[in-house]
Design a protein around this motif. Structure first.
Motif, PDB file in Angstrom:
ATOM      1  N   GLY A  99       0.811  -1.205   0.000  1.00 41.21           N
ATOM      2  CA  GLY A  99       0.000   0.000   0.000  1.00 41.21           C
ATOM      3  C   GLY A  99       0.848   1.261   0.000  1.00 41.21           C
ATOM      4  N   LEU A 100       0.161   2.399   0.124  1.00 39.85           N
ATOM      5  CA  LEU A 100       0.827   3.706   0.084  1.00 39.85           C
ATOM      6  C   LEU A 100       0.781   4.392   1.441  1.00 39.85           C
ATOM      7  CD1 LEU A 100      -0.540   5.016  -3.343  1.00 39.85           C
ATOM      8  CD2 LEU A 100       1.650   3.899  -2.879  1.00 39.85           C
ATOM      9  N   TRP A 101       0.693   3.625   2.518  1.00 43.20           N
ATOM     10  CA  TRP A 101       0.612   4.193   3.859  1.00 43.20           C
ATOM     11  C   TRP A 101       1.842   5.018   4.221  1.00 43.20           C
ATOM     12  CZ3 TRP A 101       4.612   2.558   6.902  1.00 43.20           C
ATOM     13  CH2 TRP A 101       5.255   1.384   6.509  1.00 43.20           C
ATOM     14  N   TRP A 102       2.962   4.731   3.632  1.00 45.35           N
ATOM     15  CA  TRP A 102       4.234   5.372   3.951  1.00 45.35           C
ATOM     16  C   TRP A 102       4.452   6.672   3.178  1.00 45.35           C
ATOM     17  CZ3 TRP A 102       7.235   5.813  -0.461  1.00 45.35           C
ATOM     18  CH2 TRP A 102       6.793   5.027  -1.547  1.00 45.35           C
ATOM     19  N   LEU A 103       3.670   6.886   2.115  1.00 43.88           N
ATOM     20  CA  LEU A 103       3.950   7.976   1.188  1.00 43.88           C
ATOM     21  C   LEU A 103       3.816   9.361   1.819  1.00 43.88           C
ATOM     22  CD1 LEU A 103       4.749   8.649  -1.666  1.00 43.88           C
ATOM     23  CD2 LEU A 103       2.350   8.536  -2.341  1.00 43.88           C
ATOM     24  N   PRO A 104       2.751   9.685   2.587  1.00 42.34           N
ATOM     25  CA  PRO A 104       2.657  11.055   3.128  1.00 42.34           C
ATOM     26  C   PRO A 104       3.820  11.448   4.023  1.00 42.34           C
ATOM     27  CG  PRO A 104       0.535   9.941   3.264  1.00 42.34           C
ATOM     28  CD  PRO A 104       1.530   8.901   2.871  1.00 42.34           C
ATOM     29  N   SER A 105       4.232  10.554   4.921  1.00 42.02           N
ATOM     30  CA  SER A 105       5.328  10.904   5.826  1.00 42.02           C
ATOM     31  C   SER A 105       6.647  11.045   5.085  1.00 42.02           C
ATOM     32  CB  SER A 105       5.445   9.850   6.939  1.00 42.02           C
ATOM     33  OG  SER A 105       5.645   8.561   6.382  1.00 42.02           O
ATOM     34  N   VAL A 106       6.914  10.163   4.116  1.00 40.50           N
ATOM     35  CA  VAL A 106       8.149  10.269   3.337  1.00 40.50           C
ATOM     36  C   VAL A 106       8.143  11.551   2.502  1.00 40.50           C
ATOM     37  CG1 VAL A 106       9.471   9.235   1.454  1.00 40.50           C
ATOM     38  CG2 VAL A 106       8.617   7.799   3.300  1.00 40.50           C
ATOM     39  N   ALA A 107       7.009  11.880   1.890  1.00 38.86           N
ATOM     40  CA  ALA A 107       6.921  13.089   1.082  1.00 38.86           C
ATOM     41  C   ALA A 107       7.142  14.337   1.939  1.00 38.86           C
ATOM     42  CB  ALA A 107       5.559  13.156   0.394  1.00 38.86           C
ATOM     43  N   ALA A 108       6.554  14.356   3.146  1.00 39.10           N
ATOM     44  CA  ALA A 108       6.751  15.511   4.035  1.00 39.10           C
ATOM     45  C   ALA A 108       8.216  15.662   4.417  1.00 39.10           C
ATOM     46  CB  ALA A 108       5.884  15.358   5.279  1.00 39.10           C
ATOM     47  N   THR A 109       8.897  14.553   4.662  1.00 38.17           N
ATOM     48  CA  THR A 109      10.307  14.602   5.033  1.00 38.17           C
ATOM     49  C   THR A 109      11.162  15.143   3.893  1.00 38.17           C
ATOM     50  OG1 THR A 109       9.981  12.698   6.504  1.00 38.17           O
ATOM     51  CG2 THR A 109      12.238  13.217   5.861  1.00 38.17           C
ATOM     52  N   VAL A 110      10.952  14.619   2.683  1.00 37.09           N
ATOM     53  CA  VAL A 110      11.748  15.053   1.533  1.00 37.09           C
ATOM     54  C   VAL A 110      11.498  16.526   1.223  1.00 37.09           C
ATOM     55  CG1 VAL A 110      12.131  14.699  -0.936  1.00 37.09           C
ATOM     56  CG2 VAL A 110      11.852  12.732   0.577  1.00 37.09           C
ATOM     57  N   LEU A 111      10.242  16.948   1.256  1.00 35.67           N
ATOM     58  CA  LEU A 111       9.931  18.351   0.975  1.00 35.67           C
ATOM     59  C   LEU A 111      10.580  19.288   1.992  1.00 35.67           C
ATOM     60  CD1 LEU A 111       6.168  18.143  -0.078  1.00 35.67           C
ATOM     61  CD2 LEU A 111       8.084  18.923  -1.489  1.00 35.67           C
ATOM     62  N   THR A 112      10.549  18.899   3.267  1.00 33.32           N
ATOM     63  CA  THR A 112      11.164  19.739   4.294  1.00 33.32           C
ATOM     64  C   THR A 112      12.658  19.916   4.042  1.00 33.32           C
ATOM     65  OG1 THR A 112       9.532  18.997   5.920  1.00 33.32           O
ATOM     66  CG2 THR A 112      11.546  19.999   6.767  1.00 33.32           C
ATOM     67  N   VAL A 113      13.339  18.824   3.750  1.00 33.23           N
ATOM     68  CA  VAL A 113      14.783  18.896   3.497  1.00 33.23           C
ATOM     69  C   VAL A 113      15.080  19.759   2.280  1.00 33.23           C
ATOM     70  CG1 VAL A 113      16.800  17.533   2.850  1.00 33.23           C
ATOM     71  CG2 VAL A 113      15.246  16.683   4.612  1.00 33.23           C
ATOM     72  N   LEU A 114      14.346  19.582   1.192  1.00 34.98           N
ATOM     73  CA  LEU A 114      14.635  20.331  -0.033  1.00 34.98           C
ATOM     74  C   LEU A 114      14.291  21.806   0.110  1.00 34.98           C
ATOM     75  CD1 LEU A 114      13.509  17.806  -2.799  1.00 34.98           C
ATOM     76  CD2 LEU A 114      15.822  18.371  -2.076  1.00 34.98           C
ATOM     77  N   VAL A 115      13.217  22.136   0.838  1.00 37.56           N
ATOM     78  CA  VAL A 115      12.882  23.550   1.033  1.00 37.56           C
ATOM     79  C   VAL A 115      13.975  24.256   1.831  1.00 37.56           C
ATOM     80  CG1 VAL A 115      11.292  25.104   2.219  1.00 37.56           C
ATOM     81  CG2 VAL A 115      10.393  23.283   0.771  1.00 37.56           C
ATOM     82  N   VAL A 116      14.450  23.622   2.902  1.00 37.06           N
ATOM     83  CA  VAL A 116      15.476  24.248   3.740  1.00 37.06           C
ATOM     84  C   VAL A 116      16.790  24.370   2.982  1.00 37.06           C
ATOM     85  CG1 VAL A 116      16.867  23.955   5.816  1.00 37.06           C
ATOM     86  CG2 VAL A 116      14.395  23.540   5.897  1.00 37.06           C
ATOM     87  N   THR A 117      17.216  23.319   2.329  1.00 36.22           N
ATOM     88  CA  THR A 117      18.492  23.386   1.606  1.00 36.22           C
ATOM     89  C   THR A 117      18.396  24.316   0.413  1.00 36.22           C
ATOM     90  OG1 THR A 117      17.845  21.386   0.372  1.00 36.22           O
ATOM     91  CG2 THR A 117      19.216  21.088   2.327  1.00 36.22           C
ATOM     92  N   GLY A 118      17.230  24.331  -0.278  1.00 41.84           N
ATOM     93  CA  GLY A 118      17.070  25.234  -1.410  1.00 41.84           C
ATOM     94  C   GLY A 118      17.132  26.696  -0.988  1.00 41.84           C
ATOM     95  N   ALA A 119      16.475  27.016   0.142  1.00 36.14           N
ATOM     96  CA  ALA A 119      16.527  28.392   0.638  1.00 36.14           C
ATOM     97  C   ALA A 119      17.945  28.778   1.028  1.00 36.14           C
ATOM     98  CB  ALA A 119      15.581  28.530   1.827  1.00 36.14           C
ATOM     99  N   ALA A 120      18.665  27.851   1.640  1.00 35.29           N
ATOM    100  CA  ALA A 120      20.044  28.145   2.032  1.00 35.29           C
ATOM    101  C   ALA A 120      20.931  28.369   0.812  1.00 35.29           C
ATOM    102  CB  ALA A 120      20.587  27.004   2.895  1.00 35.29           C
TER     103      ALA A 120
END
Length: 834
Positions: A99-120
């Motif tokens: 199933g896709l039960w893992w997708l929301p948490s993984v997506a939130a983690t990846v987006l957080t990392v990329l937003v912070v590193t992209g801003a930096a």
């Protein structure tokens, strides 16, 4: 002075660094005549234009020459590129998850990392600090998503947060050891996945944007595929492979387009196609080749197969373990035994009776630590026949369960500590597994089952003590219930119903130990049984639970036993006979309960050629000379058992029945496998992989065909040029045809109305180094055509002349033109055919 940077993406440091170089370049340089000249401003202007372009370098080599650093990468575009690449990589990872039960948490983690590193990156924070900020963003995401109740204000990590994270990590290990892939929802596993994918994201961002090494960033895509490839065989599907390859290509292309490539100091950047092909080859090698050839990887290193220490990995049920042992290329000798009646035995380890879980495991509760209770008739209510003793010597044995014939009544030589037995099934268990090199003696009672005793036994369906052995799981496949009713239609007694189920499975189904793994329904649960009923193909890990479940459907108490088949004897130096047992002898069989007789073994697996004497298959007469089982008092028949028609044609013809072989080998490790459930000599390969490889080979053969044909024509013409037995015209025409073909292959043509001399001049235009060779070609053609030379005539043109012409054409052609000339020569379709 350097011109000011006209765009926000331009590198200020590069501009300032480039100023001295520009000034130095602008300085007048003395010429040989002593005059000063102003250097060409075009190069300086090109360098400035390259620095002020829309964020990507058009001429990195020229920029280095001018002293400027490569432009800043375009952060927003590259961050979106990373997000897309990681999403594509997760397509392959999804195969090991249910199933896709893992997708929301993984997506939130990846987006957080990329937003912070992209801003930096956009704020021009130093690259090492950006990586630190990326790890901090990962910690923040893990805290908010998984551990908010253990953090200050819900997002600030504290000591309690790290303690809770450790507990989550450990709980994921417990979950994996208890369940089998593909894995369903679990908080600990979700935390682990977010951590791993987050770390991969930080790595890829640092390598791609910070270090500008797109090829190395592709390793992150491989990391997302390695985990499922080693966890569950076949979990990385063709779609997952295609997505990973697309992600790698996107990283390579996007890095060049958006400025994430490093300046080349000596030569221009190599083409992206070879690097892309290399990355795709790496993806295929890691996901397909490595798991297939590395020890322990074929069945999945964790948790589906053997670990690197050769111990059984946690989470592997006994039925799945049988399949792993049978598919093992190298059969490891586990133990050997001798018996007082000199007959081989079924060596049972454990039984399975709870079919409710996804993976079935034996009961380890309510065990009795006093092994002397085996002799108590009140605690061991199995009707006893003749008692026989066996001495067991361990070689390489690491199981928790003791191999013993059924039904044991006494055991000695194990010591007083660490052992217990289960009064429900008489299995013997130890918390430790260090039995290698030890030995013990066991006494067991042979079964008194006969067709008459089984047929007249009253039904045991109403016995409350057997209710657990009649319980039907709610998720049982409807196909099993339907088959049970169909197989037993018209049978009057439990014995007749059991016999009908056994023989239908033996007659109507096919034995194959590799197909279930390749097709994704390896033994272990109800899902595999449903697919087994559809394909009608499997091994004992499917046949045994199928018969047990069908027996419960018609009211017969049933369970599944797991252990080892009888094996062929080996002569000892002292004249005795022992029976070596290896991993290739692993087996599972159903046991059914009959009042007054006890638990009775049946054999529904067609790969085992003989059935018990009290349960003959459809090819035997029920009162006739069926192959005798080791559990009976009579000696086994010397007549070999007829192989069933369903047996795969590639099975060895000397598969054993349940009696000893008359011609044992000297070395048991070199003997053929003792039953049809033998491991194949090669690892199972999914059908789609075989098809893909064959298709790829066919495409490669088609792609190489034009080059091969063109090479043969060239060699034939050169041979004709030097063949003195041919006429002068044939020899001259062969050289001329090759010259025309070379020109056409490299895209050079002339009107058909041209004379040979004019045509040669047109075709050889721009080839000054080959002018002499072309003159020889024209002279030979004119002499042979118009001069009527005698038989002693020899062409002036040599193979070296034609080689020189070809080299000159290649020098003038572009890289694409050379590739077309080699692999898709135009002369094959329209040029001379000589």
């Amino acid at each position: 002075m350097s011109a000011p940077d006209p765009t926000p993406h331009a590198d200020h440091d590069a501009t300032s660094a480039g100023a001295p170089a520009a000034a130095a370049t602008a300085t007048a340089a003395p010429t040989a005549q002593g005059r000063s000249v102003t250097p060409d401003a075009t190069g300086l202007r090109a360098a400035q234009d390259g620095r002020s372009s829309a964020g990507h370098s058009r001429t990195p080599h020229d920029q280095h020459i001018q002293g400027a650093r490569p432009p800043r990468p375009r952060v927003i575009e590259l961050s979106l590129l990373l997000l897309t690449a990681i999403a594509l990589g997760c397509v392959g990872m999804a195969g090991a998850l249910n199933g896709l039960w893992w997708l929301p948490s993984v997506a939130a983690t990846v987006l957080t990392v990329l937003v912070v590193t992209g801003a930096a990156r956009w704020l021009r924070v130093p690259s090492p600090l950006v990586t630190v900020l990326g790890l901090a963003a990962l910690l923040l995401a893990l805290t908010v998503v998984h551990l908010p109740s253990h953090a200050l204000l819900g997002f600030i990590p504290t000591g309690e947060t790290f303690t809770a994270a450790g507990e989550l990590w450990r709980s994921s290990g417990d979950f994996i050891s208890r369940d089998a892939a593909p894995y369903g929802p679990n908080p600990g596993l979700a935390f682990v996945l977010c951590t791993l994918v987050g770390l991969v994201t930080v790595f890829m961002e640092t390598v791609l944007v910070g270090l500008r090494m797109a090829g190395l960033a592709c390793l992150g895509i491989l990391a997302l595929l390695v985990l499922p490839a080693l966890t569950l065989p076949g979990s990385v599907t063709a779609l997952g492979l295609a997505a990973a390859a697309l992600a790698a290509l996107a990283l390579l292309a996007g890095s060049r387009f958006w400025g994430a490539t490093r300046a080349q100091r000596i030569a221009p950047t190599p083409g992206g196609l070879p690097r892309a092909l290399l990355v795709i080859a790496g993806v295929l090698a890691v996901v397909l080749f490595v798991p297939a050839v590395m020890p322990g990887f074929f069945n999945g290193a964790f948790p589906q197969g053997s670990s690197f220490t050769a111990e059984r990995a946690s989470g592997v049920g006994p039925l799945r373990a049988v399949g792993q042992d049978l598919r093992s290329v190298e059969h490891t000798r586990r133990f050997s035994y001798t018996t007082s009646d000199d007959q081989p035995q079924y060596m049972r380890l454990l039984t399975l009776s709870d079919f409710d879980q996804d993976e079935w495991f034996p009961d380890v509760e309510n065990l009795d630590g006093d092994l002397s209770g085996l002799a108590d008739a009140a605690r061991n209510p199995v009707p006893r026949g003749t008692e026989v003793s066996a001495k067991v010597m361990f070689d390489d044995f690491s199981e928790h369960w003791l191999p013993a014939p059924y039904a044991p009544v006494a055991v000695s030589g194990l010591g007083d500590e660490g052992w217990a037995w289960n009064p429900r099934d008489l299995s013997i268990f130890s918390e430790s597994t260090g039995m290698s090199g030890a030995e013990y003696t066991i006494t067991f009672a042979l079964s008194r089952a006969t067709p008459e005793a089984l047929r007249t036994a009253p039904s045991a369906a109403s016995d409350p003590q057997l209710s657990d052995y009649l319980r039907l799981p709610a998720n049982r496949p409807q196909s099993v219930a339907d088959a049970a009713r169909t197989f037993t239609e018209g049978a009057d007694t439990d014995y007749d119903r059991a016999l009908a189920i056994q023989n239908h499975l033996r007659d109507d189904f096919r034995y194959d130990v590799t197909a279930p793994l390749a097709q994704g329904y390896d033994a272990g649960g109800m899902g595999s049984l449903d697919e087994f009923m559809r394909t009608r193909t499997g091994y004992s890990g499917h046949f045994a639970p199928a018969m047990a479940l069908m027996s419960r459907e018609v009211g017969i108490p049933a369970r599944v036993a797991v252990g080892y088949l009888p094996t062929a004897p080996v002569e000892d130096p002292d004249g005795g006979r022992s029976f070596p047992v290896s991993t290739g002898d692993s087996h599972a069989w159903p046991e059914l309960y009959f009042e007054g007789v006890g638990w009775v073994r049946f054999e529904p697996t067609p790969g085992v050629p003989s059935t018990p004497d009290y349960a003959p298959d459809s090819a035997q007469d029920q009162g006739g000379e069926g192959s005798q089982t080791p559990e009976e008092t009579a000696a086994p028949s010397d007549e070999p058992e007829q192989q069933p028609s369903e047996e795969p044609s590639d099975q060895p013809s000397d598969q054993p029945s349940e009696q000893p072989s008359e011609q044992p080998g000297d070395d048991p490790s070199q003997e053929p496998s003792p039953q049809d459930e033998a491991a194949p000599t090669t690892a199972a390969v999914p059908w789609w992989l075989v098809t893909g490889v064959l298709g790829l080979l066919a495409l490669l053969a088609l792609a190489a065909a034009p080059r091969v044909v063109r090479g043969r024509r060239r060699r034939a013409r050169l041979a004709a040029l030097q063949d003195a037995s041919l006429t002068p015209q044939r020899r001259a025409n062969a050289a001329w045809d090759e010259f025309r073909a070379l020109a056409e292959d490299h895209g050079v043509t002339s009107p058909a109305s041209d004379t040979p001399r004019v045509r040669a001049r047109r075709l050889a235009a721009g080839l000054p180094g080959a002018q002499t060779a072309v003159d020889h070609l024209v002279a030979d053609l004119e002499s042979a055509s118009y001069g009527a030379p005698d038989s002693r005539w020899t062409p002036r043109t040599t193979p070296e002349d034609l080689t020189l012409v070809r080299d000159e054409f290649r020098k003038r052609a572009s890289r694409g033109g050379r590739l077309r000339a080699d692999w898709w020569p135009a002369s094959l379709w329209s040029g001379p055919r000589g």
